[in-house]
Design a protein around this motif. Structure first.
Motif, short mmCIF file in Angstrom:
data_model
loop_
_atom_site.label_atom_id
_atom_site.label_comp_id
_atom_site.label_asym_id
_atom_site.label_seq_id
_atom_site.Cartn_x
_atom_site.Cartn_y
_atom_site.Cartn_z
N ALA A 1 0.86 -1.20 0.00
CA ALA A 1 0.00 0.00 0.00
C ALA A 1 0.88 1.24 0.00
O ALA A 1 1.97 1.24 0.58
CB ALA A 1 -0.87 0.00 1.26
N ILE A 2 0.43 2.28 -0.66
CA ILE A 2 1.12 3.57 -0.52
C ILE A 2 0.55 4.23 0.73
O ILE A 2 -0.66 4.44 0.84
CB ILE A 2 0.86 4.46 -1.75
CG1 ILE A 2 1.50 3.87 -3.01
CG2 ILE A 2 1.37 5.89 -1.48
CD1 ILE A 2 3.00 3.93 -3.09
N SER A 3 1.42 4.52 1.70
CA SER A 3 0.92 5.17 2.92
C SER A 3 1.41 6.61 3.04
O SER A 3 0.94 7.35 3.89
CB SER A 3 1.31 4.35 4.15
OG SER A 3 2.67 4.02 4.11
N VAL A 4 2.38 6.99 2.19
CA VAL A 4 2.90 8.35 2.25
C VAL A 4 2.95 8.93 0.83
O VAL A 4 3.61 8.38 -0.05
CB VAL A 4 4.35 8.37 2.82
CG1 VAL A 4 4.84 9.80 2.96
CG2 VAL A 4 4.42 7.65 4.16
N ALA A 5 2.25 10.05 0.64
CA ALA A 5 2.36 10.78 -0.62
C ALA A 5 3.36 11.91 -0.41
O ALA A 5 3.30 12.60 0.61
CB ALA A 5 1.01 11.35 -1.02
N VAL A 6 4.28 12.08 -1.37
CA VAL A 6 5.28 13.15 -1.22
C VAL A 6 5.20 14.06 -2.45
O VAL A 6 5.92 13.87 -3.44
CB VAL A 6 6.71 12.57 -1.07
CG1 VAL A 6 7.67 13.68 -0.65
CG2 VAL A 6 6.74 11.44 -0.06
N PRO A 7 4.32 15.06 -2.41
CA PRO A 7 4.27 16.01 -3.51
C PRO A 7 5.47 16.95 -3.44
O PRO A 7 5.88 17.35 -2.35
CB PRO A 7 2.96 16.77 -3.27
CG PRO A 7 2.62 16.56 -1.83
CD PRO A 7 3.31 15.31 -1.38
N VAL A 8 6.02 17.28 -4.61
CA VAL A 8 7.21 18.15 -4.65
C VAL A 8 6.77 19.58 -4.95
O VAL A 8 6.26 19.87 -6.04
CB VAL A 8 8.21 17.61 -5.70
CG1 VAL A 8 9.37 18.59 -5.87
CG2 VAL A 8 8.73 16.24 -5.26
N GLY A 9 6.97 20.44 -3.97
CA GLY A 9 6.57 21.86 -4.11
C GLY A 9 5.18 22.07 -3.53
O GLY A 9 4.30 21.21 -3.64
N ASP A 10 4.99 23.25 -2.89
CA ASP A 10 3.70 23.54 -2.24
C ASP A 10 2.56 23.61 -3.25
O ASP A 10 1.43 23.21 -2.96
CB ASP A 10 3.79 24.86 -1.45
CG ASP A 10 4.23 24.58 -0.02
OD1 ASP A 10 3.97 23.45 0.47
OD2 ASP A 10 4.87 25.46 0.58
N GLU A 11 2.90 24.10 -4.43
CA GLU A 11 1.83 24.23 -5.43
C GLU A 11 1.34 22.83 -5.86
O GLU A 11 0.14 22.58 -5.96
CB GLU A 11 2.37 25.02 -6.63
CG GLU A 11 1.29 25.69 -7.44
CD GLU A 11 1.34 25.27 -8.91
OE1 GLU A 11 0.29 25.29 -9.54
OE2 GLU A 11 2.45 24.90 -9.38
N THR A 12 2.28 21.92 -6.04
CA THR A 12 1.91 20.53 -6.37
C THR A 12 1.09 19.93 -5.24
O THR A 12 0.07 19.26 -5.48
CB THR A 12 3.18 19.66 -6.57
OG1 THR A 12 4.06 20.35 -7.44
CG2 THR A 12 2.86 18.30 -7.12
N ALA A 13 1.53 20.18 -4.01
CA ALA A 13 0.83 19.62 -2.84
C ALA A 13 -0.60 20.14 -2.79
O ALA A 13 -1.55 19.36 -2.58
CB ALA A 13 1.58 19.97 -1.56
N ASP A 14 -0.77 21.43 -3.00
CA ASP A 14 -2.12 22.00 -2.94
C ASP A 14 -3.01 21.40 -4.03
O ASP A 14 -4.17 21.06 -3.79
CB ASP A 14 -2.07 23.54 -3.12
CG ASP A 14 -1.41 24.21 -1.90
OD1 ASP A 14 -1.33 23.56 -0.84
OD2 ASP A 14 -0.97 25.37 -2.04
N ARG A 15 -2.44 21.28 -5.23
CA ARG A 15 -3.24 20.70 -6.34
C ARG A 15 -3.59 19.25 -6.04
O ARG A 15 -4.70 18.80 -6.29
CB ARG A 15 -2.44 20.78 -7.65
CG ARG A 15 -2.48 22.16 -8.32
CD ARG A 15 -2.01 22.06 -9.76
NE ARG A 15 -0.60 21.72 -9.85
CZ ARG A 15 -0.05 20.97 -10.79
NH1 ARG A 15 -0.80 20.43 -11.73
NH2 ARG A 15 1.24 20.73 -10.82
N LEU A 16 -2.63 18.52 -5.46
CA LEU A 16 -2.87 17.10 -5.18
C LEU A 16 -3.96 16.94 -4.11
O LEU A 16 -4.89 16.14 -4.27
CB LEU A 16 -1.57 16.43 -4.71
CG LEU A 16 -1.67 14.93 -4.45
CD1 LEU A 16 -1.95 14.16 -5.74
CD2 LEU A 16 -0.39 14.39 -3.81
#
Ligand code: NAD
Length: 499
Positions: A283-298
């Protein structure tokens, strides 16, 4: 109340230890049967009987052994619905997911049909004057498998298929949480033509496991389960002189690059994070978006998807995305971890704690939870949650994201979502993790490749299934042979050069 059994010498046998464990229907939260917990004496007796049966099975030619596997595949397909139903009733996963559990085990059995080819060995014609050299793979004798609750069909088959195809006798100690399917698998093997005693299913807990670890007849142990138990079994099994491979827990990160297709990444995360209630070692238990803008969109894409997930009993069929946790204790543990995440300052963007389902009030259900702004010192990051909880750790750069996955103590699986081939290639090459997905969230290798994690997710030298399994369950014997006209020169006192 139904009393389950062991499977010894070709038949179901009642336990004699007087100890039992409760087996639940997790959707109802009710005990549905009792499984006997074997004593050391019961385990030792099963091993002694297996040792008697093994030589004839080991001497059966590999093609005949493969035919048993072939017939077993046919029977698995015949009984697929029955197996899935029994599996879901004890584990709680949805029926399509239960069929996937059986299917992924079945595929390893299909691979084992190729045993005659895999066991052929090596031959050097003319290694020296009149000298031939050949290496053969021979079975180890009696070997054992100790398996977890989360794949009660697949993982027993990953173990028993290669072990039996190689000519060993096999002792299976399945999880005491969902023992019915392993018993059914043993019956199907029997029906497929496996001789009595070659496959023994001994149900039990730590007492049976310790008896396996200390039994001198058992030559090798394959374990899958949590990391603390994996470390224990690896240490004690190896110090008892056995060949041991142990596969442990996980904390799988998925890196989401700014150029990723965000809808695709969000869909992947929802399936990989919440499928089977998060009770998967991949299972994926940790998502690691790169950059705050990516994180917000995700997060924006994830929230509606997570809120829409349908949680319910397997009896609802394909209408349900995932089911209950396996036990009440597992549910309480996950609830505790979610609470700790909130206390330690993570943003609980979707809170699944108060989930309730009419008619299933006592079931071990949890709604999906989504955390944002998780940091690596938090308990929800440090522990394997094994529940329907996805944590988001924001990274400022690709290197920081890569560092999170690399510094984590586990190394089972990981994934990257990107459109950039160079980044993906760099990721696959540098990461210190065993199984990598590139725009694939759960990169479980197929039966003819091997499955295994690094770091605290895997202990031992060889992986599960694929060619490694045939190496693990055999040992190599190398013969140097000469058929000259006669050995007339007398003894030789130095290593001979093969000139
Ligand atoms: P678990 O470690 O509790 O149990 C696994 C096996 O060990 C069971 O057969 C159990 O009876 C036995 N066991 C439990 N406690 C023991 C003890 N104190 N001494 C001796 N034996 C003991 O694991 P689980 O909860 O059944 O399964 C979930 C775990 O398995 C998760 O950590 C998951 O990540 C891991 N897992 C790993 C893989 C992999 O391939 N890496 C695959 C599936 C599951």
């Amino acid at each position: 109340m139904e009393e389950l059994s062991h499977f010894i010498n070709g038949q179901r046998v009642a336990g004699t230890s007087g100890r039992f464990a409760d087996v639940y229907n997790p959707a109802l939260g009710e005990v549905q049967s009792k499984v006997p917990l074997a004593s050391k004496a019961e385990l030792d007796a099963a091993v002694a009987a297996a040792a008697e049966a093994q030589p004839a099975w080991g001497a059966t030619n590999p093609q005949r052994r493969a035919r048993v596997m072939m017939e077993f595949v046919r029977l698995l397909n015949r009984d697929m619905d029955k197996l899935a139903e029994a599996l879901s009733a004890e584990h709680g996963k949805t029926l399509p997911d239960a069929k996937g559990d059986v299917q992924r085990g079945l595929e390893v059995i299909e691979f084992c049909i190729g045993a005659p080819h895999l066991l052929k060995g090596e031959f050097t014609d003319g290694a020296g004057p009149g000298i031939d050299m050949y290496s053969m793979r021979q079975p180890l004798g009696v070997v054992a498998g100790i398996t977890p609750f989360n794949f009660p069909a697949m993982i027993p088959m990953w173990k028993m298929g290669p072990a039996l195809a190689c000519g060993n006798a096999f002792i299976l100690k399945p999880s005491e949480r969902d023992p019915s399917v392993p018993l059914m698998l043993a019956e199907l093997m029997q029906e497929a033509g496996l001789p009595d005693g070659v496959l023994q299913v001994v149900n039990g807990d730590k007492e049976a496991v310790d008896a396996i670890l200390d039994n001198p007849t058992i030559q090798a142990i394959g374990f899958v389960g949590s990391t603390p138990i994996a470390e224990y079994i690896y240490g004690r099994g190896c110090s008892n002189g056995k060949r041991v491979q142990c596969f442990g827990g996980a904390k799988n990160h998925m890196i989401v690059m700014p150029d990723a297709d965000m809808d695709q990444a969000a869909d992947a995360l929802v399936g990989a994070g919440y499928g089977a209630a998060g009770e998967r070692c991949m299972a994926i238990s940790v998502a690691v978006p790169v950059g705050d803008e990516t994180a917000d969109r995700l997060i924006e894409k994830l929230v509606p998807r997570v809120e829409k997930l349908k949680v319910g009993p397997y009896t609802a069929g394909a209408d349900v995305d995932y089911g209950p946790l396996v036990t009440g204790a597992a549910k309480e543990r996950v609830l505790g971890l979610i609470g700790s995440g909130v206390e330690q300052g993570a943003d609980l963007v979707v809170d699944g704690r108060d989930f309730a389902l009419q008619g299933y009030e006592s079931g071990f259900f949890l709604g999906p939870s989504l955390f944002d702004k998780v940091t690596t010192d938090m308990e929800i990051y440090r522990q394997e949650i094994f529940g329907p909880v996805l944590s988001t750790v924001r990274a400022k750069s690709y290197d920081e994201a890569l560092g999170y996955a690399m510094d984590n103590e586990y190394g089972n699986g990981t994934a990257i979502f990107t459109r950039d081939g160079d980044t993906a290639r760099d990721f696959a090459s540098r990461i210190n993790i065993g199984m990598i997905g590139i725009n694939v969230p759960i990169p479980v290798p197929l039966a003819y490749h091997t499955f295994g994690g690094w770091k605290k997710s895997g202990f031992g030298d060889l992986n599960q299934h694929g060619p490694d399994a045939f190496r693990f369950y055999t040992r190599t014997k190398t013969v140097t042979s000469r058929w000259p006209s006669g050995l007339k020169e007398g003894g030789e006192f130095h290593f001979k050069q093969m000139d």
